[in-house]
Design a protein around this motif. Structure first.
Motif, short mmCIF file in Angstrom:
data_model
loop_
_atom_site.label_atom_id
_atom_site.label_comp_id
_atom_site.label_asym_id
_atom_site.label_seq_id
_atom_site.Cartn_x
_atom_site.Cartn_y
_atom_site.Cartn_z
N VAL A 81 -3.35 1.36 2.10
CA VAL A 81 -4.00 2.46 2.67
C VAL A 81 -4.78 2.12 4.10
O VAL A 81 -5.10 2.91 4.79
CB VAL A 81 -5.06 3.07 1.55
N ALA A 117 -0.14 8.03 1.32
CA ALA A 117 -1.13 7.22 0.69
C ALA A 117 -1.09 7.43 -0.81
O ALA A 117 -1.18 6.34 -1.56
CB ALA A 117 -2.34 7.41 1.41
N LEU A 122 -2.28 2.77 6.62
CA LEU A 122 -2.31 4.16 6.88
C LEU A 122 -3.43 4.60 7.70
O LEU A 122 -3.24 5.67 8.31
CB LEU A 122 -2.05 4.75 5.62
#
Length: 368
Positions: free
Chosen positions: A146, A34, A149
């Motif tokens: 993000v 990230a 993730l």
């Protein structure tokens, strides 16, 4: 950042979830990825506990010396707490200007641009990803990356919960099985020992020779009970797989059961493969379940345990049974649990048996 590089880094993070890594290793891979893909100076991933702090708090971009200077794990306050209550992402140009900002320790890096994304499973927030200090601020593209993730972090955390619940169920099942074993074997032997001792006591005065024979039986029963207890304690004691390896652990258990049981037990090792810890554990548990069934229920005179390559076999020359009929009748004899254990490591467990022809339990695990 180049699209191809971004795709490769995302792919590596996703694969980490399914590989044989620990949950902290997976989460560290996610937080590092990230930070890199969003071009942030700092990143963190927090998993809360039930006491107002964090069970896990992984960081990226902060040195060990900086972490030591900052101090212990943070409490759930300020934006750390916001992200654990709200399901939407938070994107700020300067976190310090937001009224919800609280404080940080004096050694904490100064944060400005901020992006926080919750890690969500259903309606439950499992944790959050925090990123800070990107020149020019975070973008919609950063937030979307993000989010992807965070979704995979949720999979890793959910899988860890399921694994822990399965482990607890397995422990409960094994305790119940051991209690049953102790009742069936040791308790019955002790009952026989008491009756034989009482008979010897009655015979001492009028038939000393017969009394001596009964006392010899008492000695034999006591020895057998001690061996049964020893075998049960061996199963209760955690196997030293990491130190001794699967082959030695199985060999020892077969040897002890051979001394404590009526059937003859023999162990064969034929160039067994070196297996990862998860596969070793499953191999051992399946072997123990198969041995328990063979010793207690098969009526066998010979039980053979064979470890060859990535295959385990437990074979007996007992009475055998109809496998499918037994499963349909709800008397699984641990057959379902053996298959379930095999699935945990993508292995395959098969039970071959028929009345009068003995039983073979076979487990094969794949190469990693």
């Amino acid at each position: 950042m180049e699209p191809l590089h971004t795709a490769r880094r995302l792919s590596a993070a996703v694969l980490a979830v399914s590989n044989q890594l620990t949950v902290p290793e997976v989460l560290q891979t996610i937080v590092d990825t990230a930070r890199e893909l969003a071009s942030a100076e700092y990143a963190a991933l927090g998993v809360p506990d039930d006491g107002g702090s964090f069970a896990q708090f992984l960081v990226s971009g902060v040195t060990d010396a900086q972490q030591a200077a900052i101090g212990p794990l943070p409490r759930q306050h300020g934006f750390l707490a916001v992200m654990l209550r709200e399901h939407r992402a938070q994107r700020l140009d300067d976190i310090r200007a937001d009224p919800r900002f609280a404080w940080w320790p004096s050694a904490h890096p100064v944060l400005q641009a901020f992006l926080g994304v919750p890690i969500v499973s259903g309606d439950e927030i499992l944790g959050a990803l925090y990123l800070a200090n990107k020149p020019g601020g975070f973008t919609d593209e950063d937030e979307e990356l993000v989010r992807v993730l965070a979704a995979h972090a949720a999979i890793a955390l959910t899988n860890a919960r399921l694994h822990e619940r399965n482990r607890e169920l397995t422990i409960a099942e094994e305790r119940a099985r051991l209690a049953h074993d102790l009742h069936d074997a040791v308790a019955q032997r002790l009952f026989g020992l008491r009756l034989t001792a009482q008979a010897a006591d009655l015979l001492i005065a009028r038939d000393p020779a017969a009394a001596r024979l009964r006392l010899a039986e008492v000695s034999a029963l006591a020895r057998e009970a001690a061996e049964e207890l020893h075998a049960a304690v061996l199963e209760l004691r955690p196997a030293r797989l990491e130190q001794d390896g699967l082959t030695d652990v199985l060999r020892k258990q077969v040897r002890i059961l051979d001394r404590a049981s009526v059937p003859k037990l023999v162990f064969h090792d034929e160039d067994p493969a070196v297996l990862p810890p998860a596969q070793q554990t499953v191999m051992l548990r399946v072997a123990q379940e198969a041995l328990h069934n063979a010793v207690r229920h098969s009526g066998a005179t010979l039980i053979e345990v064979r470890l060859a390559g990535r295959v385990l076999e437990v074979a007996d020359d007992g009475t055998g049974f109809d496998v499918e009929q037994t499963l349909k009748a709800g008397r699984s004899l641990g057959l379902r649990s053996m298959r379930d254990r095999a699935c945990q490591v993508r292995g395959k467990a098969t039970i071959t048996s028929s009345p009068g022809r003995g039983t073979v339990v076979r487990l094969e695990v794949p190469g990693v």
